[in-house]
Motif scaffolding. Structure first.
Motif, PDB file in Angstrom:
ATOM      1  N   ILE A  36       0.915  -1.175  -0.085  1.00 18.60           N
ATOM      2  CA  ILE A  36      -0.096  -0.021   0.027  1.00 18.60           C
ATOM      3  C   ILE A  36       0.892   1.313  -0.037  1.00 18.60           C
ATOM      4  CG2 ILE A  36      -1.812   1.304   1.279  1.00 18.60           C
ATOM      5  CD1 ILE A  36      -2.873  -1.326   2.274  1.00 18.60           C
ATOM      6  N   ARG A  37       1.827   1.306   0.464  1.00 17.38           N
ATOM      7  CA  ARG A  37       2.817   2.355   0.927  1.00 17.38           C
ATOM      8  C   ARG A  37       3.440   2.497  -0.322  1.00 17.38           C
ATOM      9  NH1 ARG A  37       7.947   2.868   3.328  1.00 17.38           N
ATOM     10  NH2 ARG A  37       8.560   4.900   3.920  1.00 17.38           N
ATOM     11  N   SER A  38       4.045   1.523  -1.138  1.00 23.18           N
ATOM     12  CA  SER A  38       4.714   1.527  -2.348  1.00 23.18           C
ATOM     13  C   SER A  38       3.721   2.036  -3.327  1.00 23.18           C
ATOM     14  CB  SER A  38       5.178   0.122  -2.578  1.00 23.18           C
ATOM     15  OG  SER A  38       5.996  -0.299  -1.902  1.00 23.18           O
ATOM     16  N   VAL A  39       2.742   1.702  -3.454  1.00 22.32           N
ATOM     17  CA  VAL A  39       1.417   2.240  -4.384  1.00 22.32           C
ATOM     18  C   VAL A  39       1.241   3.717  -4.244  1.00 22.32           C
ATOM     19  CG1 VAL A  39      -0.775   1.769  -5.229  1.00 22.32           C
ATOM     20  CG2 VAL A  39       0.684   0.056  -4.876  1.00 22.32           C
ATOM     21  N   SER A  45       4.080  10.416  -5.733  1.00 25.43           N
ATOM     22  CA  SER A  45       5.324  11.074  -5.766  1.00 25.43           C
ATOM     23  C   SER A  45       5.911  11.996  -6.842  1.00 25.43           C
ATOM     24  CB  SER A  45       6.466   9.882  -5.917  1.00 25.43           C
ATOM     25  OG  SER A  45       7.653  10.295  -6.345  1.00 25.43           O
ATOM     26  N   SER A  46       6.597  13.145  -6.468  1.00 28.74           N
ATOM     27  CA  SER A  46       6.865  13.911  -7.376  1.00 28.74           C
ATOM     28  C   SER A  46       7.820  13.421  -8.269  1.00 28.74           C
ATOM     29  CB  SER A  46       7.811  15.239  -6.561  1.00 28.74           C
ATOM     30  OG  SER A  46       8.854  14.600  -5.986  1.00 28.74           O
ATOM     31  N   ARG A  47       8.563  12.356  -8.169  1.00 31.92           N
ATOM     32  CA  ARG A  47       9.117  11.819  -9.334  1.00 31.92           C
ATOM     33  C   ARG A  47       8.289  10.539  -9.618  1.00 31.92           C
ATOM     34  NH1 ARG A  47      15.351  10.040  -9.452  1.00 31.92           N
ATOM     35  NH2 ARG A  47      15.211   8.671 -11.397  1.00 31.92           N
ATOM     36  N   LYS A  48       8.398   9.985 -10.921  1.00 34.20           N
ATOM     37  CA  LYS A  48       7.595   8.646 -11.230  1.00 34.20           C
ATOM     38  C   LYS A  48       8.545   7.530 -10.775  1.00 34.20           C
ATOM     39  CE  LYS A  48       5.431   5.827 -14.001  1.00 34.20           C
ATOM     40  NZ  LYS A  48       4.297   5.065 -13.094  1.00 34.20           N
ATOM     41  N   LEU A  49       7.850   6.791  -9.957  1.00 39.14           N
ATOM     42  CA  LEU A  49       8.376   5.424  -9.468  1.00 39.14           C
ATOM     43  C   LEU A  49       7.571   4.531 -10.197  1.00 39.14           C
ATOM     44  CD1 LEU A  49       8.681   6.243  -5.781  1.00 39.14           C
ATOM     45  CD2 LEU A  49      10.449   6.488  -7.407  1.00 39.14           C
ATOM     46  N   TYR A  50       8.291   3.320 -10.584  1.00 37.83           N
ATOM     47  CA  TYR A  50       7.665   2.278 -11.273  1.00 37.83           C
ATOM     48  C   TYR A  50       7.615   1.168 -10.546  1.00 37.83           C
ATOM     49  CZ  TYR A  50       8.777   4.876 -15.162  1.00 37.83           C
ATOM     50  OH  TYR A  50       8.825   6.185 -16.353  1.00 37.83           O
ATOM     51  N   ALA A 127      14.517   8.885  -3.396  1.00 35.81           N
ATOM     52  CA  ALA A 127      14.413   9.019  -4.885  1.00 35.81           C
ATOM     53  C   ALA A 127      15.068  10.352  -5.464  1.00 35.81           C
ATOM     54  CB  ALA A 127      12.762   9.064  -5.279  1.00 35.81           C
ATOM     55  N   ALA A 128      15.118  11.389  -4.632  1.00 32.41           N
ATOM     56  CA  ALA A 128      15.774  12.638  -4.898  1.00 32.41           C
ATOM     57  C   ALA A 128      17.306  12.513  -5.096  1.00 32.41           C
ATOM     58  CB  ALA A 128      15.369  13.778  -4.151  1.00 32.41           C
ATOM     59  N   VAL A 129      17.855  11.281  -4.472  1.00 33.08           N
ATOM     60  CA  VAL A 129      19.152  11.339  -4.514  1.00 33.08           C
ATOM     61  C   VAL A 129      19.946  10.789  -6.005  1.00 33.08           C
ATOM     62  CG1 VAL A 129      21.128   9.745  -3.847  1.00 33.08           C
ATOM     63  CG2 VAL A 129      19.425  10.403  -2.271  1.00 33.08           C
ATOM     64  N   PHE A 130      18.612  10.479  -6.487  1.00 29.85           N
ATOM     65  CA  PHE A 130      19.099   9.963  -8.057  1.00 29.85           C
ATOM     66  C   PHE A 130      18.683  10.891  -9.279  1.00 29.85           C
ATOM     67  CE2 PHE A 130      18.678   6.409  -5.385  1.00 29.85           C
ATOM     68  CZ  PHE A 130      19.876   5.832  -5.408  1.00 29.85           C
ATOM     69  N   PRO A 131      19.728  11.596  -9.924  1.00 33.12           N
ATOM     70  CA  PRO A 131      19.301  12.526 -10.877  1.00 33.12           C
ATOM     71  C   PRO A 131      18.759  12.295 -12.071  1.00 33.12           C
ATOM     72  CG  PRO A 131      21.756  12.242 -11.090  1.00 33.12           C
ATOM     73  CD  PRO A 131      21.050  11.069  -9.790  1.00 33.12           C
ATOM     74  N   LEU A 135      13.337   4.719 -11.744  1.00 29.97           N
ATOM     75  CA  LEU A 135      13.505   4.267 -10.532  1.00 29.97           C
ATOM     76  C   LEU A 135      12.249   3.274 -10.111  1.00 29.97           C
ATOM     77  CD1 LEU A 135      15.175   4.612  -7.989  1.00 29.97           C
ATOM     78  CD2 LEU A 135      13.931   6.362  -7.143  1.00 29.97           C
ATOM     79  N   LEU A 136      12.619   2.079  -9.804  1.00 31.69           N
ATOM     80  CA  LEU A 136      11.877   1.120  -9.214  1.00 31.69           C
ATOM     81  C   LEU A 136      11.216   1.706  -8.066  1.00 31.69           C
ATOM     82  CD1 LEU A 136      13.096  -2.076 -10.650  1.00 31.69           C
ATOM     83  CD2 LEU A 136      11.160  -0.958 -11.405  1.00 31.69           C
ATOM     84  N   VAL A 137       9.995   1.423  -7.244  1.00 31.91           N
ATOM     85  CA  VAL A 137       9.671   1.609  -6.068  1.00 31.91           C
ATOM     86  C   VAL A 137      10.793   0.881  -5.012  1.00 31.91           C
ATOM     87  CG1 VAL A 137       7.981   1.518  -4.181  1.00 31.91           C
ATOM     88  CG2 VAL A 137       7.467   2.052  -6.371  1.00 31.91           C
ATOM     89  N   PRO A 138      11.634   1.853  -4.323  1.00 32.76           N
ATOM     90  CA  PRO A 138      12.610   1.194  -3.352  1.00 32.76           C
ATOM     91  C   PRO A 138      12.016   0.048  -2.540  1.00 32.76           C
ATOM     92  CG  PRO A 138      12.813   3.714  -3.409  1.00 32.76           C
ATOM     93  CD  PRO A 138      11.525   3.363  -4.082  1.00 32.76           C
ATOM     94  N   GLN A 139      12.670  -0.864  -2.333  1.00 32.86           N
ATOM     95  CA  GLN A 139      12.618  -1.908  -1.440  1.00 32.86           C
ATOM     96  C   GLN A 139      13.278  -1.585  -0.052  1.00 32.86           C
ATOM     97  OE1 GLN A 139      13.622  -6.001  -2.627  1.00 32.86           O
ATOM     98  NE2 GLN A 139      12.655  -6.768  -0.884  1.00 32.86           N
ATOM     99  N   ILE A 140      12.363  -1.170   0.877  1.00 33.79           N
ATOM    100  CA  ILE A 140      12.909  -0.787   2.185  1.00 33.79           C
ATOM    101  C   ILE A 140      12.456  -2.100   3.325  1.00 33.79           C
ATOM    102  CG2 ILE A 140      13.136   0.761   3.924  1.00 33.79           C
ATOM    103  CD1 ILE A 140      13.771   2.045   1.410  1.00 33.79           C
TER     104      ILE A 140
END
Length: 174
Positions: A36-39, A45-50, A127-131, A135-140
């Motif tokens: 749910i959080r990833s979706v 997100s301000s950046r598109k995450l896949y 996500a902002a770290v990567f210019p 970016l796939l949704v990070p696995q935390i």
């Protein structure tokens, strides 16, 4: 009222993604709360995450690893951001445009981060770290380490004497 309906639709959509992930056995969406959080992050997100169902590696080029620590403030996001920066900050990839079809815009990044209290990590900050790149949704995941710094300094945001350590793995490909 509009925001309320957006959240209702988000929750319904997130549950659908969760059940799809179970049926496809997608390992990166392992728990209901994480999916749910990833979706939510992917949609708002301000950046598109896949999502992993939207984008896959054709070719894995390299894997980088990094370490990050927040000594004061017990901030898992700060440790995760530092770990991601550490993984990529000493690399120069001038030929990446020639290797990846379509150049750096078609580069795919997969992040795996182990940190204490993973639910508190701000994925937008990570996500902002990567210019550039997709970016796939990070696995935390729950991991990393929490250890005593020997002193708590309230003026630096400490609530206790714990330092937070994060480990990041950044996979790059197309």
């Amino acid at each position: 009222m509009r925001k309320f309906f957006q959240w209702i639709l988000l929750i319904i959509f997130a549950h659908e993604i969760y059940f799809l992930a179970i049926s496809l056995k997608i390992s990166s969406l392992t728990t209901k709360s994480h999916s749910i959080r990833s979706v939510a992050v992917a949609l708002f997100s301000s950046r598109k995450l896949y999502l992993p169902t939207e984008l896959q590696f054709t070719k894995l080029l390299f894997v980088e690893s990094g370490f990050g620590c927040d000594q004061h403030g017990q901030n898992s996001t700060k440790a995760a951001v530092r770990a991601c920066r550490n993984a990529i900050e000493f690399n120069s990839l001038p030929g990446i445009r020639d290797v990846i079809p379509g150049g750096k815009a078609n580069m795919i990044l997969r992040l795996e981060i182990a940190v204490p209290n993973p639910s508190s990590v701000d994925l937008n900050a990570v996500a902002a770290v990567f210019p550039y790149g997709k970016l796939l949704v990070p696995q935390i995941i729950d991991g990393g380490m929490s250890a005593s710094s020997g002193i708590a300094l309230p003026e630096l945001g400490d609530t206790n004497d714990q330092m937070i350590f994060a480990i990041a793995v950044v996979s790059v490909g197309y």
